[in-house]
Design a protein around this motif. Structure first.
Motif, PDB file in Angstrom:
ATOM      1  N   THR A 237       0.860  -1.188   0.000  1.00 56.54           N
ATOM      2  CA  THR A 237       0.000   0.000   0.000  1.00 56.54           C
ATOM      3  C   THR A 237       0.894   1.235   0.000  1.00 56.54           C
ATOM      4  N   LYS A 239       1.187   3.253   2.224  1.00 51.35           N
ATOM      5  CA  LYS A 239       1.732   3.434   3.572  1.00 51.35           C
ATOM      6  C   LYS A 239       2.602   2.279   4.039  1.00 51.35           C
ATOM      7  N   GLY A 240       2.813   1.299   3.202  1.00 55.91           N
ATOM      8  CA  GLY A 240       3.658   0.177   3.612  1.00 55.91           C
ATOM      9  C   GLY A 240       3.065  -1.158   3.188  1.00 55.91           C
ATOM     10  N   THR A 241       3.778  -2.219   3.544  1.00 60.30           N
ATOM     11  CA  THR A 241       3.379  -3.559   3.108  1.00 60.30           C
ATOM     12  C   THR A 241       2.617  -4.277   4.209  1.00 60.30           C
ATOM     13  N   ILE A 242       1.521  -4.895   3.822  1.00 59.38           N
ATOM     14  CA  ILE A 242       0.727  -5.709   4.750  1.00 59.38           C
ATOM     15  C   ILE A 242       0.969  -7.173   4.431  1.00 59.38           C
ATOM     16  N   GLU A 243       1.319  -7.938   5.462  1.00 58.54           N
ATOM     17  CA  GLU A 243       1.489  -9.374   5.231  1.00 58.54           C
ATOM     18  C   GLU A 243       0.613 -10.137   6.205  1.00 58.54           C
ATOM     19  N   PHE A 260      -9.108  -7.227   1.112  1.00 62.77           N
ATOM     20  CA  PHE A 260      -8.381  -6.963  -0.133  1.00 62.77           C
ATOM     21  C   PHE A 260      -8.931  -7.770  -1.301  1.00 62.77           C
ATOM     22  N   SER A 263     -10.973  -5.820  -3.810  1.00 65.06           N
ATOM     23  CA  SER A 263     -10.749  -4.378  -3.635  1.00 65.06           C
ATOM     24  C   SER A 263     -10.337  -3.698  -4.938  1.00 65.06           C
ATOM     25  N   GLU A 264     -10.122  -4.463  -6.000  1.00 68.86           N
ATOM     26  CA  GLU A 264      -9.897  -3.923  -7.351  1.00 68.86           C
ATOM     27  C   GLU A 264      -8.798  -2.864  -7.390  1.00 68.86           C
ATOM     28  N   LEU A 267      -7.077  -0.554  -2.664  1.00 65.19           N
ATOM     29  CA  LEU A 267      -6.481  -0.544  -1.320  1.00 65.19           C
ATOM     30  C   LEU A 267      -5.006  -0.929  -1.336  1.00 65.19           C
ATOM     31  N   ALA A 521     -11.153   2.941   5.959  1.00 64.36           N
ATOM     32  CA  ALA A 521     -10.021   2.007   5.889  1.00 64.36           C
ATOM     33  C   ALA A 521      -9.037   2.456   4.813  1.00 64.36           C
ATOM     34  N   LYS A 522      -9.549   2.833   3.659  1.00 65.05           N
ATOM     35  CA  LYS A 522      -8.672   3.249   2.551  1.00 65.05           C
ATOM     36  C   LYS A 522      -7.878   4.498   2.918  1.00 65.05           C
ATOM     37  N   THR A 524      -6.742   5.411   5.550  1.00 69.43           N
ATOM     38  CA  THR A 524      -5.633   5.104   6.460  1.00 69.43           C
ATOM     39  C   THR A 524      -4.361   4.739   5.714  1.00 69.43           C
ATOM     40  N   ILE A 525      -4.513   3.983   4.617  1.00 67.00           N
ATOM     41  CA  ILE A 525      -3.311   3.507   3.931  1.00 67.00           C
ATOM     42  C   ILE A 525      -3.095   4.206   2.588  1.00 67.00           C
TER      43      ILE A 525
END
Lengths: 547, 547
Positions: A237, A239-243, A260, A263-264, A267, A521-522, A524-525
């Motif tokens: 994203t 703002k950084g990577t989500i794992e 996700f 989310s097309e 996000l 939510a969007k 935020t990132i």
């Protein structure tokens, strides 16, 4: 560069389906055009010639690639043209009209997540739209450039095309999101495993695209959507990577992957996924069953789906659809019922499925049991014809745009209790609209995916038109269908995604307060709202860039 | 009022499992205590007497019920006491220690969504915690009162206990969230339908609670979690009501129900759900199979799960667990394998399951095919004993708290590739901790739920202790387990929810950026952070009340 990087050394056609070296002969085009013309009673359609790169006039790129990104970003004409359109009727029509007004400014071919993060940083700083691109097979305007952004960067994930790890004990693999269907299966085959997710776009759609759009694949029941095959995701994203953690199941809070999935690209960019796999099929049992009317057979299909038999295939085609796919003569609805297993013979399953069909007045036309002949049977006769057309037709879809007829499909899902009433009304409204707008045409439908609580009907609409108004006619007919589905209780898309095409109806279908939560939510990132603008959510009116 | 409204005219015990009129005899308590004492080599445990309401000292309610809410809100002692604790070992121990320091201030019994909205408005205005309460069966401190709020209101959904509509064509029903398991099945029975979601807490847990905590129920495979049975939700949030569309499947954006499934009351109160139902079971085939070691049989269980056979029951108990449940003599691991169907005989399915077990060295102890005797078989022998204990044991759980031994269960899920290594290490660490902390004890485990990519192991821990330190010993042992799971790659909860008990590990398991997105979503609909504080998310440090 130039689009070769992700595509296994050969370049794809930018104006239709397939690779550059796969010739569609003039004879094939003529045959398809005649077939369509005959169905629609059109004399001698004007077939526009394939466009050439030289003919196209593109706006100058509005933005300049920073030096640090130049090694993997380009403004070359081919790359911008290839990434302008998906594969919808509307896209193909615009391609044949040579309309490339809205080509992206830059195309990025990141090699890894660091490259992706660098592009997102750049877009975030400048307020450019950052648009992920998988295989380019969208039929819902899923990666078009937004009008109200100062620049648009396509992020083509074609280089992220490897299977990184296979866990054959748990039957899973860690797979990069840019991989296309054939490469994915090729890399899994030596392990005796398969994802068995085979949408019609399979050759030119990517794992990340399937996940981002909640694609449906091979299985008629049980593992219909890709959702259930996702074990865990990695998402980059702004703002950084989500794992997310690899888990077979969990009850720890709302499922972190599900936000996700679907989310097309709005996000973040899915870069890797641990996917649940299947053993390769060893046993099959197939039957072709015909019914006098579509509604009669629908009862059988419902009962089979509710019986917990889990057929892999339960494609149920109405009279016209069956004829068009070479699976019937146009007098009967045709059910292609198939069971498969990597573990055990499935004859008992098929026998019960057939019993249910007979109870509903079905006639068994062909039947093959477990073993080698069942595989053969799915490759010949009605099943084989259907299969061949399923693969071949995308290669010819541009022909209809080129000849100026209207041709599109739409799909939905709704509960069984409403099936006959919604289906009847959708067809009634479309036929009426065809009479008024195009002076007639065809509407037919099939079931590809089925749930115990409802079918996912798939409709094909073809209507005569001409080059001066085919886009407008398409839009008018498509709107009638979308309005009907939304009003009567269906979903605006079962497996083609929302994209820009269906946003107005998505916004009516989904609760505004839930969409406000998604926006929270969007934000935020993606505080600068750069991620694939127009998908699912809109940038708030009061929006201000965050430094 | 007084807790009767939602509970079908009779009041429940507030200090243990069951209704007030269900006597547990002193002889039963003695027998259970002796059984536990013998297992743990304890002489003559001190069994604390059941607490009485009169003994308890509660803080005065800190808040005053507004006149408009008085018809359905109360500060009565019984109501506050009943809603103070769930059913964990920790809860039961505090109950037997007569520790009710943190009782809620007010209990609301809303009749409808308007009542719920009114309570949320009140809490939102004043900054009181609004805590939804279903059946009160939480074992993870899922409805305890937060310390840093000026008041706490329990919202008991017991009056929302009706099935509002049944769609027997699609096999679904619209059900109010406060309904408990038995009432739900009772109301469905005349329609020939069943939700077939039967967690061990079934008698005293609610539909809304199952959904909010991602409960797992009857099915060992396929429909394990409640998630897949949810067709659509209605949720009352502080900012308004969200209603999702009834759909069998959709590809339109991220699934709107999934954000609320597992939200543990932190995003609003689930008031109604359209649920997917099953036909009532007509065919069964069961077998009891033993294995020399747990890991040997685990191989068979994995293969069965990956074979696509979908057994309804595949409870696999290790030697100790089997003995404790009366399903074995303690020398072998025992697999209770069962298939069921509302549509067709399932003998072929069982035969293949047994074949796989034999390949892995399993011995078939009993076997019954389709028809009446199969139902009988699941009610007698190993299967029957297991079933009886499963229902009976919750009624006796307070005995262990009352006798000051440590007794708890925890559950997780992880992928098959890690199974033996994680399981071995978890048990090693627990046994070591038991030696150090409690001077010994028992650890045993079983599988209740299974996925193609991994099992959901369920561990039981029992250890000697005494009333002066049983809580501390419990916490120390529980922490060892939680640390191990989180570190080694499991989930902190497969089906008991996170609650307050497992928040520290949830926060490590789930990506912080994803949790930030959830907080963004929550902030949109709960700007004063009143909804079940401490669940999933924490109120931001910089928080200010929104007027």
């Amino acid at each position: 560069m130039s689009g070769e990087s992700g595509y296994y050394g050969k370049r794809r056609k930018w104006h239709s389906w397939g690779y550059e070296d796969e010739g569609i002969t003039p004879a094939e085009v003529k045959e398809m055009a005649e077939r369509v013309a005959q169905r629609l009673n059109i004399d001698e359609p004007v077939i526009l010639p394939d466009p050439t790169l030289e003919e196209l006039v593109l706006r100058e790129p509005r933005i300049k690639i920073p030096a640090s990104l130049q090694p993997f970003c380009t403004t070359d004409k081919w790359d911008r043209v290839f990434h302008t359109y998906g594969k919808s009727f509307k896209d193909l029509t615009k391609i044949y009209r040579r309309d490339f007004d809205n080509a992206p400014d830059v195309v990025a071919y990141p090699k890894d997540e660091a490259d992706i993060a660098a592009v997102l940083d750049w877009c975030g700083d400048k307020g450019y739209a950052a648009i992920p691109f998988g295989g380019g097979s969208s039929v819902t305007d899923g990666f078009g450039c937004p009008e109200d952004y100062p620049g648009a960067v396509i992020i083509d994930l074609g280089n992220l095309n490897k299977i990184l790890e296979v866990d054959d004990v748990s039957r899973c693999a860690l797979i990069q999101a840019g991989i296309l269907g054939p490469a994915l299966e090729e890399q899994l085959k030596p392990k005796g495993l398969t994802l068995r997710h085979i949408p019609q776009s399979w050759e030119f759609s990517s794992l990340g695209g399937w996940i981002a759009t909640r694609s449906s694949g091979h299985y008629a029941t049980h593992l219909t959507h890709i959702d259930e095959s996702v074990e865990s995701l990695r998402v980059v994203t702004p703002k950084g990577t989500i794992e997310n953690r690899r888990l077979p199941g969990s009850g720890a809070g709302p499922d972190p992957d599900r936000l996700f999935i679907g989310s097309e690209g709005s996000l973040g960019i899915i870069t890797e996924a641990w996917m649940r796999l299947q053993g390769r099929v060893k046993f099959r049992a197939n039957a072709t069953i015909t019914f006098d009317s579509f509604y009669q057979g629908a009862g059988a299909v419902r009962e089979i789906t509710q019986a917990g038999l889990f057929p892999a295939n339960a494609r149920y085609l109405d009279e016209q659809d069956a004829k068009f796919y070479g699976a019937g003569d146009g007098s009967k609805s045709v059910l292609l019922l198939g069971f498969e297993s990597a573990d055990h013979p499935v004859d008992a399953w098929l026998e019960r499925g057939i019993e249910i069909c007979k109870d509903h007045g079905g006639s068994v036309e062909t039947k093959t049991g477990s073993g080698g002949d069942a595989l053969q049977s799915s490759r010949s006769g009605a099943q084989g014809n259907w299969r061949k057309q399923f693969r071949y037709l995308p290669r010819m879809m541009h022909t209809r745009a080129a000849m100026g007829v209207v041709s599109f499909t739409f799909e939905t899902a709704y509960t069984w209790d409403k099936f006959e009433s919604i289906d009847t009304e959708v067809i009634r409204r479309l036929k009426k609209a065809q009479e008024e707008i195009t002076g007639g045409g065809i509407v037919c439908r099939r079931f590809s995916f089925l749930y115990p609580d409802g079918p996912a009907p798939y409709y094909t609409v073809v209507a005569p038109s001409d080059h001066s108004r085919s886009l407008e006619d398409y839009q008018a007919l498509s709107d009638v269908a979308s309005d009907a589905l939304t009003e009567l209780g269906g979903t605006i898309t079962h497996h083609h995604a929302v994209g820009r095409s269906f946003r107005p109806w998505y916004d009516k279908e989904v609760d505004p307060l839930y969409r406000a939560m998604l926006a929270g939510a969007k934000n935020t990132i993606d505080p600068n709202w750069i991620m694939n603008p127009g998908m699912i959510l809109d940038r708030p009116a009061h929006f201000k860039m965050v430094g």
